[in-house]
Design an enzyme around this catalytic site. Structure first.
Site, PDB file in Angstrom:
ATOM      1  N   GLY A 118       0.841  -1.192   0.000  1.00 36.13           N
ATOM      2  CA  GLY A 118       0.000   0.000   0.000  1.00 36.13           C
ATOM      3  C   GLY A 118       0.873   1.238   0.000  1.00 36.13           C
ATOM      4  N   VAL A 119       0.334   2.279  -0.592  1.00 33.28           N
ATOM      5  CA  VAL A 119       1.076   3.525  -0.671  1.00 33.28           C
ATOM      6  C   VAL A 119       0.127   4.639  -0.257  1.00 33.28           C
ATOM      7  CG1 VAL A 119       2.361   5.064  -2.188  1.00 33.28           C
ATOM      8  CG2 VAL A 119       2.374   2.616  -2.621  1.00 33.28           C
ATOM      9  N   GLY A 120       0.583   5.529   0.576  1.00 34.11           N
ATOM     10  CA  GLY A 120      -0.276   6.637   0.974  1.00 34.11           C
ATOM     11  C   GLY A 120       0.551   7.893   1.113  1.00 34.11           C
ATOM     12  N   GLY A 180       3.556   7.528   3.387  1.00 37.42           N
ATOM     13  CA  GLY A 180       4.671   6.640   3.085  1.00 37.42           C
ATOM     14  C   GLY A 180       4.153   5.291   2.616  1.00 37.42           C
ATOM     15  N   VAL A 209       3.344   1.057   2.880  1.00 36.30           N
ATOM     16  CA  VAL A 209       3.001  -0.038   3.791  1.00 36.30           C
ATOM     17  C   VAL A 209       3.572  -1.317   3.196  1.00 36.30           C
ATOM     18  CG1 VAL A 209       1.176  -1.309   4.946  1.00 36.30           C
ATOM     19  CG2 VAL A 209       0.852   1.108   4.422  1.00 36.30           C
ATOM     20  N   LYS A 267       4.004   0.014   8.483  1.00 36.04           N
ATOM     21  CA  LYS A 267       3.772   1.329   7.896  1.00 36.04           C
ATOM     22  C   LYS A 267       4.998   2.188   8.195  1.00 36.04           C
ATOM     23  CE  LYS A 267      -0.425   3.443   8.475  1.00 36.04           C
ATOM     24  NZ  LYS A 267      -1.408   4.276   9.225  1.00 36.04           N
ATOM     25  N   ASP A 313     -12.625   9.506   9.498  1.00 34.64           N
ATOM     26  CA  ASP A 313     -12.395   9.131   8.102  1.00 34.64           C
ATOM     27  C   ASP A 313     -12.925   7.715   7.855  1.00 34.64           C
ATOM     28  OD1 ASP A 313     -11.647   9.645   5.540  1.00 34.64           O
ATOM     29  OD2 ASP A 313      -9.486   9.410   5.866  1.00 34.64           O
TER      30      ASP A 313
END
Ligand SMILES: *[C@@H]1O[C@H](CO)[C@@H](O)[C@H](O)[C@H]1NC(C)=O
Ligand SMILES: *[C@@H]1O[C@H](CO)[C@@H](O)[C@H](O)[C@H]1NC(C)=O
Ligand SMILES: *[C@@H]1O[C@H](CO)[C@@H](O)[C@H](O)[C@H]1NC(C)=O
Ligand SMILES: *[C@@H]1O[C@H](CO)[C@@H](O)[C@H](O)[C@H]1NC(C)=O
Ligand SMILES: *[C@@H]1O[C@H](CO)[C@@H](O)[C@H](O)[C@H]1NC(C)=O
Ligand SMILES: *[C@@H]1O[C@H](CO)[C@@H](O)[C@H](O)[C@H]1NC(C)=O
Ligand SMILES: *[C@@H]1O[C@H](CO)[C@@H](O)[C@H](O)[C@H]1NC(C)=O
Ligand SMILES: *[C@@H]1O[C@H](CO)[C@@H](O)[C@H](O)[C@H]1NC(C)=O
Length: 883
Positions: free
Chosen positions: A533-535, A538, A540, A555, A651
């Site tokens: 995962g990318v957010g 940064g 994951v 993370k 959220d």
């Protein structure tokens, strides 16, 4: 390496690297025992498969030693017509041997006790329908299964399509072990099948004739007469739990390929206790409990009760497992006292209650510090005329005075069914053993039972539900009414000190500290192929810790990320205090060399969103969607009223609801953006409106007042997203349909709901259920926060909707004699491998913010005293007091 990750490649890489990881954790006893007989047969396969270090030998090759003998030579070797995303390896699950007449396998093995494991993947096979398997299995003169329906068992157990049954039996001198499968007579469609058979020897005294010391053998719980488990008995493993720890796969057992499950779903007390970890502890196995007894990871993780006396004394830490009545069970409790402050006898004495019978426990005096020990008990649960009942093990603290620490500990739990005098282990019929689990699933099970019992009377269901929820609510209240100290004690210091220097003031610190070296080892030095995962914050990564035993989501916050040290600490502090079946757990963190890294439970099935409208994944059946919604609602309810302070998620969306391998919904990402004063500092949240477009509470938007009802609004959007399987905002849709919330509201008002329902669900939703569901979702979307229900009401309502669905299906079944069946999972790649926090900024953000990153940047905090402005959090308190 490109950024595009072909999921299958990723999957293969991970399986390979799991095997390749070094297994050199201190005192690691993986493979401590070398079985003399170690046979793995891949039934129906004409080749051999190497899975991990094991060779599964096909029984269909001409030269196979394990070809079955058949009365009529009519068994068939076949491949399953469907697969399942969760199957760990092709062998032994994707091929089977099937027959409508008796067939048997013979094994020439050494004398002594053996594990016999039968592996099943109920599926349609050419000419054999999934639902028609009904058969018995006998081995060495014991009846292991009778009129057993593998599909029925799989559908009603928490397994994910495939499962295995483990038995223990002793083979005599010169005896040949014969395993016979016989289709149930009198049913011409009935057939017998098996996908894999393992025969593995075990140490002479592992379970049989195990003696701890001269005056304590296996006892009936609470009684003094010892009971001998001699080799005339056979056992069926009912449950094997790594208490407070993670799933341990067969490859990481001590050489006998046993599976140890995480215990989360079997803890049924109102508090689930806390985990204690100490990886540096050197275990000292003695002669009584040799190093093959259980993996180190079982003895180095545990659950204890909590950090507060009033809490420790207010409940019993309880595990429940549903078992057949009319059998005697062997219950083995594993202990290891590793905690720093427990050194002397009487430091921590506690009580063990087993189906209300009582035993005193003082682990230190049993074995000493860091020395694994177990105690065996036998229990014969009886519950009126019922076929099944809960076997429960409860630990209770003693008052200070009788002991120094009012606390209890358990590291592992094994439960075996003991064969009856007729050498039988099979229950009365093929009815499955449903799992004992908490929250939504046990609720729905209880309610299902009530539906059956009460016929079509909805009243029983309702009163049962009401009682259950009332109880839960009061429990939640109790936890908030404790005095000023935190439920789980201080954790914040841990973020600034290394593991070694953590003082004795933090004995049961929840957050484990990982060294950067451990994290690097777990992710192959942050190798891109591990990215799940990318957010904005940064990347994951998926990684394995504990010598490969524990998959985790890691993370890693960007060095340049806006998120400061303070927020990092806040997240750790907050997350460490929140433990709930429906919240993603923080396992630990790493703060070496300027890195800020958080380590979470790995969620094997990724986000809810992935399973709603990602065509890589098969559509979820309706009931499963409902159960996921109920789980997520529980999680939010806990955030709002179960913890010390109201915590507003801010959220809530389908990418923040993650699913574990058993499809249990877990709310994630509630750490960084949350409101609510911490013990030491008041947190002031900027009033700028943040969140994700499409889910945003209009009242919050207008008045900039954040309350827990803002989460309720967002959850309403999630409910419609689940019903319609479309995004909250869909730019390509016709004008009036762009916003899901608006479209849904107008459809509901005009009575055209069916128009928007996911086409995959056409005909699958009972009308009453649909109406109830829409009513709840609509009420969540009320313009005025005060008119919206609480999450508790939402949980209640959704459970009711589920019961309406279940009772309608039962009625349909009764009337038409048709069984309502969810279709098999179709084949599917490994795209569901996502980690917690695999949150991508949704590309429909409103202009000023949107997405993940900016919503986090708004949390600011000041250390000033009581003059702090904290109107939003105050609002949230006020709102909790509203009726
Ligand atoms: C287990 O114990 C045996 C006997 O004490 C010892 O020989 C062996 O090396 C140990 N194995 C491991 C993996 O610790
Ligand atoms: C093994 O089985 C596969 C299909 O299950 C078949 O295609 C193959 O020819 C078989 N090989 C042998 C050597 O029988
Ligand atoms: C086997 O189980 C099925 C379903 O539970 C039942 O209908 C059938 O009567 C059973 N057969 C025997 C012989 O017990
Ligand atoms: C872990 O155990 C070792 C040895 O028993 C001890 O020295 C160390 O302080 C413990 N660490 C923690 C965090 O409890
Ligand atoms: C348990 O055994 C007793 C005595 O044999 C019998 O009467 C009873 O029906 C059995 N209960 C169940 C649920 O089979
Ligand atoms: C086991 O306990 C759970 C909750 O503790 C309950 O919902 C369930 O009905 C019980 N099962 C049986 C068979 O008694
Ligand atoms: C309650 O349990 C915790 C957890 O280990 C322990 O540290 C604490 O001392 C216990 N409370 C009391 C009052 O003994
Ligand atoms: C968002 O949209 C922009 C332009 O429409 C595109 O360049 C970018 O790659 C998208 N980002 C994501 C995460 O989809």
């Amino acid at each position: 390496m490109t950024n595009m990750k072909p999921p299958l490649v990723l999957f293969i890489f991970i399986s390979v690297s799991l095997e390749a990881l070094p297994v050199s954790v201190t005192g690691d006893n993986v493979g401590a025992y070398h079985p003399t007989d170690d046979i793995a047969v891949d039934c129906g396969s004409n080749t051999s498969f190497l899975v991990g270090r094991r060779n599964w030998i096909g029984d269909a090759a001409d030269s196979s030693d394990y070809s079955p003998n058949e009365k009529t030579h009519s068994s068939t070797a076949a491949e399953a017509s469907s697969s399942s995303p969760s199957i760990p390896s092709a062998a032994p699950y994707l091929t089977a041997r099937l027959s409508r007449s008796e067939f048997a396998y013979t094994f020439h093995v050494n004398a002594g006790p053996k594990f016999v494991r039968l592996h099943f993947f109920p599926s349609d096979y050419p000419n054999f329908r999934r639902v028609d398997s009904f058969f018995s299995v006998e081995a060495a003169g014991y009846t292991l299964l009778r009129n057993f329906s593998a599909s029925h068992f799989a559908d009603y157990s928490p397994s994910v399509g495939f499962f295995s049954k483990e038995f223990c039996l002793s083979v005599g001198e010169d005896q040949i072990l014969k395993i016979t499968l016989t289709p149930t007579p009198g049913n011409s469609d009935a057939y017998a099948f098996v996908n894999g058979i393992e025969v593995v020897s075990m140490p002479e005294r592992l379970y049989y004739n195990a003696v701890i010391d001269s005056n304590e053998g296996i006892k009936f719980a609470g009684q003094t007469t010892p009971y001998t488990l001699d080799t005339t008995k056979a056992l069926e493993a009912v449950k094997r739990l790594n208490v407070g720890g993670q799933y341990v796969s067969p490859a990481y057992d001590t050489g006998m390929y046993r599976t140890w499950e995480a215990d989360d779903e079997y803890v049924t007390s109102s508090y689930t206790g806390v985990f204690s970890f100490n990886t540096t502890t050197q275990l000292n196995y003695g002669e009584q409990v040799p190093n093959y007894t259980a993996p180190d990871s079982v003895y180095t993780t545990a659950r204890t009760m909590g950090t507060h006396k009033n809490i420790n004394l207010s409940y019993k830490l309880t595990w429940s497992v549903v078992v057949d009545t009319n059998f005697t069970y062997l219950v083995r409790l594993h202990f290891c006292q590793c905690q720093m402050e427990i050194n002397e006898p009487l430091d921590r004495v506690f009580k063990i209650f087993m189906n209300s019978q009582l035993v005193d426990a003082d682990v230190i005096s049993w074995s000493g510090k860091g020395v694994p020990v177990y105690r065996d008990f036998t229990v014969a649960p009886y519950d009126g005329g019922k076929k099944r009942t809960n076997l429960s093990v409860a630990l209770g603290a003693l008052l200070h005075g009788s002991t120094f620490y009012s606390d209890a500990i358990l590291n592992g739990l094994e439960i075996f069914k003991i064969s009856d005098p007729d050498r039988n282990l099979a229950g009365l019929n093929s009815d499955p053993t449903p799992p004992a689990s908490k929250a939504s699933s046990s609720l729905s099970k209880a309610a299902k039972i009530a539906v059956v019992a009460g016929g079509t009377s909805g009243f029983t269901v309702l009163s049962l539900l009401a009682f259950f929820l009332y109880r839960r609510r009061n429990r939640a209240k109790d936890s908030t009414s404790s005095d000023g100290t935190s439920r789980w004690g201080p954790v914040s210091h841990a973020t600034t000190k290394s593991t070694k220097s953590r003082g004795s003031s933090l004995p049961s610190d929840l957050s484990r500290h990982f060294s950067l070296a451990e994290i690097r080892a777990a992710t192959n030095n942050f190798d891109k192929v591990f990215i799940i995962g990318v957010g904005g914050f940064g990347n994951v990564y998926k990684g394995y810790v504990d010598g490969g035993a524990t998959p985790v989501a890691i993370k890693r916050l960007n060095q340049g990320s806006q998120q400061g040290l303070h927020e990092f600490r806040t997240e750790i502090e907050m997350l460490s205090q929140l433990r709930h079946l429906h919240l993603v757990s923080l396992i630990g963190f790493c703060k070496d060399a300027g890195e800020m890294i958080l380590v979470y439970d790995y969620m094997a099935r990724g986000t809810l969103k992935d399973h709603l409208y990602n065509t890589d994944n098969p559509p979820l059946p309706w009931k499963q969607r409902l159960e996921i919604c109920i789980g997520a609602a529980w999680g939010l309810h806990y955030l709002h009223s179960g913890a010390k302070h109201t915590i507003i998620h801010r959220d809530v969306k389908t990418t923040n609801i993650l699913l574990n391998e058993k499809w249990v919904a877990k709310v994630s990402d509630f750490g960084l953006s949350k409101v609510g004063p911490t013990r030491e500092s008041k947190t002031h949240v900027s009033t700028a409106v943040k969140g994700t477009f499409g889910y945003l509470d209009p009242e919050y938007y207008r008045r900039q007042r954040l309350t827990d009802k803002s989460d309720v609004y967002s959850f309403g959007v999630v409910l419609f997203e689940v019903l319609c399987a479309r995004p909250a905002v869909s730019r390509m849709a016709p004008m009036e349909q762009i916003s899901l919330a608006e479209w849904a509201q107008s459809c509901c008002k005009s009575g055209s709901v069916e128009e928007m329902v996911d086409p995959h669900l056409k005909g699958a939703i009972a009308l009453e259920c649909l109406n109830k569901f829409c009513e709840i979702a609509m009420s969540c979307l009320q313009d005025e926060g005060a008119k919206r229900p609480s999450m508790n009401d939402v949980v209640w309502g959704l459970n009711f909707a589920l019961q309406l669905q279940v009772s309608t299906e039962l009625e349909v079944k009764d009337h038409a004699g048709v069984s309502v069946h969810d279709s098999d999972d179709s084949d599917h790649d490994a795209a569901s491998i996502r980690g917690s926090g695999s949150d991508e900024a949704i590309n429909t953000s409103d202009s000023d913010s949107g997405g993940w990153k900016s919503s986090r940047e708004t949390v600011t905090s000041t250390r000033a005293g009581s003059n702090d402005v904290c109107d939003e959090s105050m609002t949230s308190y006020d709102s909790e007091k509203l009726p």
